[in-house]
Design a protein around this motif. Sequence first.
Motif: not given
Length: 804
Positions: A456-458, A472-477, A526-528, A542-545
């Motif tokens: 499962k990805p982080n 400005n924000i960044g969401i890292t998977c 998700q990773y494909q 998991d979800s991040v808000r």
Amino acid sequence: MCLIGQIRLAGSGSTWCSGRVEIYHSGSWGTVCDDDWDLNDANVVCRRLGCGTPVSATASAHFGQGSGEIWLDNVACSGSESSITECGHNGFGKHNCGHGEDAGVVCLGAHTRLSGPGSTRCSGRVEIYHSSAWGTVCDDDWDLNDAKVVCRQLGCGTAVEATSSARFGQGTGQIWLDNVACSGSESSLPECGHNGFGKHNCNHGEDAGVVCSGLIRLSGSTQCSGRVEIYHSSDWGTICDDGWDLNDAEVVCRYLDCGTALRAISAVFGEGSGQIWLDDVACSGNESSLIECGHNGFGKHNCNHGEDAGVICSVSLPKPSISVNEDQFTWGQDISITCSISSEFLDGTFTLKKTSSNFSQTETGSRSATFNIHRVDFSHDGLYQCQYEKHISSNTFSSPLSDSVRISVTGKKKYTFLNIMFHLFSINNQIIVSQLPIYLILFVCSFVCFFFSVSKPNISISPAGEVTWGQNIGITCSISTQTLGGTFILMKTSDSFNRTQNSNTNSATFNIPEVDFDDEGSYRCQYQESGPSHEFYSPPSDSVRLSVTVRLQRPSISLTSPNAGLVWGPEGAQITGGYSFVITCSINSTFSSGHFILSFSGSNLTESAVNNSASFSFPVAEYEHQGNYSCVYEVTVSTRTFRSAETAPITVIIKLSLMPLVSSVSVVILLLLLLLLLAVWLILRRRQQHKQPAALIQTQMVVQVGNDYTWGDNEGDEDVYVNVDLHQKIKGEAAGVDGDWSDDYEEPVNDDDRDFKETDPGDYYRCPKEACMFVDNHREDDDEEKTSDAEDIFENVSPLSPVY
């Protein structure tokens, strides 16, 4: 020529929505003088003609000199009039002008507009207005001649590019024109050949667009660097470099959406030709166009083309595009990757780069370059990008990197786990039925093995926690897997938001610029991984808000008293009663539409913020104004209300004014002095009345005054006599005789001259009954009044009858 009612646009280079303004009056057409001609006047003309808003109000016969009457001069419109004849002016035919001062307008054009993502005033998806609705134009046969008509109609100079395939995004609604065929000289697209309004065989994926040069263009270099040229009187011309500096270059770069000015240069990009339109340009840097800056006038100069001015802007080259002829390639196949750029340049260099290695190839081309890779193998698998560079003089300009494309290589000697299983359990490519259960088990095992090998990805967000509106924000998977080169998918749980990003590493960062409340919510990734015949997905993370807020700084508060009634003390601000004072609240915030709330003694006052501050005035300080004052700032953003922290309080003490007290004391003292003077005056008057002498009585009476001493004990003590002068009236009344009584009393010189007969102490002097007075006990304790023990006291009285 555009003609509506009593107004028209005419002249050299005029279009439907640009030209020399002429009005119809007294049976003939006439021009308008440019004295006081401005955008408010042009706004009335453009709206009257249905041409939208004005781009510029031209002067000095910009569209050529008219003829005949000059009907109006000193036109003064507010901008809301329906016709310029309703505006203020000198009167029809009253002027002091010549046709060299004919006024004109350039309107944005309500019948043609440019729209879509990335569009500007002079570039975008072409839309025309027909039958009360906007619609697009199909790109069938769309070329530069068609684009020239659009650019000229919009006052955007000449056409640089005729775009196709919805370059500026897909429109909606009607597709009005198809197979447009312009010669380039028409004034609007409907004048060109076409199939007819609404007749087409297209969809919005074929929407046509244009890129116009605008009223300013750069030549001899790149889109955002080169020799500056402006469009005037239907002709392009250069600018002389006299006085040319960074402020002037800044106006050019901003007008062309090319960032900020890096350099203002001279004669570097070659010599122009034709007109030199401007000289001694003097911009402050804030103007929207060069023609708004100070200059000598169009065509007035003392230069030659060896002094042509130029600029270098921070965004000098556009981002290239990249494409590949196929999605997948077989081992040993030849492939082609094409890089292209939207604008045409000379002698530029394209560079093809592989993101996961040091692979790099270069090709020269003016607009595009094709990179051929022969006999590909597995080492060519990966993501590719391209970049465009241009060398000008000693300067090198580089474009941003293009988007990436993926090259996937397959071949005879490359077998996946499923390929091997197929060959093991098949003969002549036919699956052995008896081995089918084992094959299916192995297939399931291979899928399960992959699924569990991809954990499962982080997911994480930066900055963590609550973020500020506009940040400005960044969401890292990220994921722990051995199968790199897959695709990360970022999803929002509350709506259809979905973004993908290919990565050759085990992570990918999704950037969300300038977040707002629409970006709030919970995110998962998700990773494909794509195989030859299947696509595999990891479990969702998991979800991040993401929570968005508006952070407000703590305001500042200050206190002043305009009429100097303020004294600062250790306990706070002391305001003299009756004086005025002002409390000012201010804040440093980008949200300037809020209001301040001033709190004191359980009360609240509210004032709207003006320039991030508000003042609360108290004209007369009273005791009810005493207390602690503090303020907060409150602002509403997208239906949400945010409040700052409260300021530190200011203590206000209202002190008594000394002037009323001094006045009261002065009045009391004055009254006391008046009472004292009155008392003194009464005493003096009474004493004066007591000092008035009584009438002397000519008859001698002896009044013996009884004292508390033994008669005749002390020798030498003299008898005390009182000479009483009775009033004549008493004498008359008592004796019953008239006042002819003779007074034979003579004052002795002293007591020794008088003979007195000694008498016994018990005897009294004889005197008439009515005039005899006996005084007793009046000399007791009266030593101070005795001036001489031997002094006799006499009182002259007028006797009623003589004493014998």
